[in-house]
Design an enzyme around this catalytic site. Structure first.
Site, short mmCIF file in Angstrom:
data_model
loop_
_atom_site.label_atom_id
_atom_site.label_comp_id
_atom_site.label_asym_id
_atom_site.label_seq_id
_atom_site.Cartn_x
_atom_site.Cartn_y
_atom_site.Cartn_z
N SER A 16 0.88 -1.20 -0.12
CA SER A 16 0.01 0.00 0.01
C SER A 16 0.96 1.24 0.09
CB SER A 16 -0.93 0.00 1.15
OG SER A 16 -0.19 -0.25 2.50
N GLU A 18 0.93 5.56 0.83
CA GLU A 18 0.31 6.84 1.40
C GLU A 18 0.59 8.20 0.66
OE1 GLU A 18 0.25 7.05 5.63
OE2 GLU A 18 0.66 9.03 5.60
N HIS A 78 -7.70 8.74 5.77
CA HIS A 78 -7.45 8.92 7.07
C HIS A 78 -8.32 10.01 7.64
CE1 HIS A 78 -2.84 8.00 6.44
NE2 HIS A 78 -3.29 7.30 5.70
N GLN A 178 3.40 3.76 12.71
CA GLN A 178 4.34 5.19 12.40
C GLN A 178 5.80 4.32 11.70
OE1 GLN A 178 4.95 7.82 11.68
NE2 GLN A 178 4.14 8.91 13.70
N GLN A 214 16.56 16.42 7.20
CA GLN A 214 14.93 16.68 6.85
C GLN A 214 14.49 15.58 7.58
OE1 GLN A 214 13.34 15.21 3.10
NE2 GLN A 214 12.25 17.06 2.71
N HIS A 266 3.43 -0.73 4.03
CA HIS A 266 2.69 0.45 3.74
C HIS A 266 3.91 1.70 3.47
CE1 HIS A 266 -0.69 3.39 3.84
NE2 HIS A 266 0.07 4.18 4.83
P1 FAD Z 1 -4.78 8.14 19.91
O1 FAD Z 1 -4.86 6.62 19.83
O2 FAD Z 1 -6.11 8.58 20.49
O3 FAD Z 1 -3.48 8.30 21.08
C1 FAD Z 1 -3.06 9.38 21.43
C2 FAD Z 1 -2.40 9.50 22.84
O4 FAD Z 1 -3.27 9.40 23.90
C3 FAD Z 1 -1.24 8.53 22.98
O5 FAD Z 1 -0.31 9.14 23.82
C4 FAD Z 1 -2.12 7.49 23.56
O6 FAD Z 1 -1.15 6.68 24.31
C5 FAD Z 1 -2.86 8.20 24.56
N1 FAD Z 1 -4.19 7.44 24.94
C6 FAD Z 1 -4.89 6.78 23.87
N2 FAD Z 1 -6.09 6.28 24.44
C7 FAD Z 1 -5.94 6.83 25.84
C8 FAD Z 1 -6.80 6.63 26.91
N3 FAD Z 1 -8.00 5.94 27.07
N4 FAD Z 1 -6.42 7.34 28.27
C9 FAD Z 1 -5.23 7.99 28.06
N5 FAD Z 1 -4.42 8.42 27.26
C10 FAD Z 1 -4.71 7.61 26.18
N6 FAD Z 1 -2.08 12.77 11.80
C11 FAD Z 1 -2.90 13.57 10.97
O7 FAD Z 1 -3.28 14.77 11.38
N7 FAD Z 1 -3.46 13.21 9.80
C12 FAD Z 1 -3.15 12.03 9.23
O8 FAD Z 1 -3.53 11.75 8.12
C13 FAD Z 1 -2.32 11.26 10.06
N8 FAD Z 1 -1.92 9.72 9.42
C14 FAD Z 1 -1.43 8.97 10.31
C15 FAD Z 1 -1.15 7.61 9.75
C16 FAD Z 1 -0.35 6.60 10.58
C17 FAD Z 1 -0.11 5.41 9.99
C18 FAD Z 1 0.24 7.14 11.65
C19 FAD Z 1 0.83 6.24 12.58
C20 FAD Z 1 -0.16 8.43 12.33
C21 FAD Z 1 -0.83 9.37 11.53
N9 FAD Z 1 -1.05 10.62 12.28
C22 FAD Z 1 -1.98 11.47 11.23
C23 FAD Z 1 -0.58 11.20 13.18
C24 FAD Z 1 -1.66 11.04 14.43
O9 FAD Z 1 -2.81 11.73 14.20
C25 FAD Z 1 -0.82 11.39 15.69
O10 FAD Z 1 0.40 10.39 15.95
C26 FAD Z 1 -1.68 11.68 17.18
O11 FAD Z 1 -0.96 12.57 17.98
C27 FAD Z 1 -2.29 10.55 17.56
O12 FAD Z 1 -3.16 9.79 16.96
P2 FAD Z 1 -3.87 8.45 17.44
O13 FAD Z 1 -4.93 8.25 16.49
O14 FAD Z 1 -2.55 7.39 17.42
O15 FAD Z 1 -4.26 8.88 18.87
#
Ligand code: FAD
Length: 288
Positions: A16, A18, A78, A178, A214, A266
């Site tokens: 895949s 991105e 996303h 990531q 970078q 990916h």
């Molecule tokens: P979560 O899973 O909600 O986690 C966020 C934080 O909160 C983590 O530190 C986690 O440990 C903590 N946490 C989770 N659940 C709980 C809970 N119940 N209680 C307390 N703490 C908790 N960002 C963008 O803006 N646009 C994109 O298109 C984008 N694409 C991405 C694609 C991939 C493959 C990856 C790996 C990341 C991407 N990101 C993107 C980045 C992502 O939005 C950030 O890393 C963001 O800070 C965390 O998102 P998450 O969905 O992992 O959050």
């Protein structure tokens, strides 16, 4: 179009790519060219990122639909939730459903530093809440983000994997990670996931290092590390030589992942095709 969960059930390993929605019109051609080249590798799906705080919302939706209709590729959009209301999410989900988009990567998103507080944390605080919400609507295949080296805000790796488990229990079908440059982190992450009972496919995210400074700026933002041995190989090199080292390193990295039976690769393409194409060729992928 197929759901990624179905593809993952029927195939041993997926491929895949991105992409991100270009901000400027003049960069759209670059993305079209990239898709034109990379589609020949018959990706199982491609994905379109969502700007921080939903800043590219309309463009992301438009590109997702454009790729689905014009290229007939399976596409995953996303979707971040931190600055969205349930109503905002409903409108997007309805549009995706109508247009035949089946796959969503459900994310919390990063909170932009200069964002007013009232603009964030409206109806969702964490990605698992979005996963649960989308699952409640039914019909989408849902991916979530995983962090081999831990998410930057996590207290520790154990907590990080517990939170991933909550996303899985909320209805996620697969995980995309990531980027990382040392496979050891990925294998340890898989072990931690297995230990807590996560048994959905985990797909590694791959990005070659093509420019040391970078990538160092980039990893600072996402909490990954560049191994010292790779830094030494890249340090002081011309851009052209860094590119060669980066491609070679990524090929070896992917080969090791493949022999260890990863569920997919990916690629974070950054909307360019050269590096991904060279890596795929190095891995023996051929176009028709
Ligand atoms: P979560 O899973 O909600 O986690 C966020 C934080 O909160 C983590 O530190 C986690 O440990 C903590 N946490 C989770 N659940 C709980 C809970 N119940 N209680 C307390 N703490 C908790 N960002 C963008 O803006 N646009 C994109 O298109 C984008 N694409 C991405 C694609 C991939 C493959 C990856 C790996 C990341 C991407 N990101 C993107 C980045 C992502 O939005 C950030 O890393 C963001 O800070 C965390 O998102 P998450 O969905 O992992 O959050």
């Amino acid at each position: 179009m197929l759901k990624i969960s179905e593809i993952l059930t029927s195939k041993n390993m997926t491929l895949s790519f991105e992409f991100f929605p270009p901000k400027k019109v003049e960069n759209e051609k670059i993305l079209f060219d990239t898709i034109d080249v990379l589609k020949n590798y018959k990706p199982d799906f491609v994905s379109v990122t969502y700007g921080a705080g939903g800043s590219t919302k309309d463009k992301t939706v438009d590109w997702t639909i454009k790729i689905l209709k014009e290229y007939e590729l399976n596409v995953m959009m996303h979707l971040t939730c931190i600055s969205s209301t349930r109503n905002d999410i409903d409108l997007i989900l309805e549009k995706l459903k109508t247009e035949g988009v089946e796959n969503i990567l459900a994310l919390r998103g990063d909170i932009p530093k200069d964002f007013p507080v009232e603009e964030v944390r409206k109806d969702f605080n964490y990605a698992y809440e979005l996963v649960r919400y989308i699952r409640g609507k039914n019909g989408f295949s849902i991916g979530v983000a995983g962090y081999p080296e831990g998410h930057l805000e996590s207290e520790n790796l154990e907590k990080d994997i517990e939170y991933l488990k909550i996303k899985v229990e909320s209805g996620a079908d697969f995980v995309i990670t990531q980027l990382f440059f040392d496979n050891r982190y990925f294998f340890e992450f898989l072990n931690r996931a297995t230990q807590v009972g996560i048994n959905i496919p985990i797909i590694p995210g791959i990005m070659p290092v093509l420019n040391l400074s970078q990538v160092q700026r980039f990893v600072e933002m996402c909490g990954a590390t560049v191994p010292e041995k790779l830094v030494k190989k890249l340090d002081g090199k011309t851009l052209e030589d860094m590119y060669k080292v980066g491609i070679e390193y990524a090929i070896l990295q992917c080969k090791e992942l493949i022999v260890n039976n990863v569920k997919g690769l990916h690629f974070y393409t950054l909307n360019k095709y050269n590096a991904t194409k060279e890596i795929l060729e190095g891995l023996g992928y051929v176009t028709e």
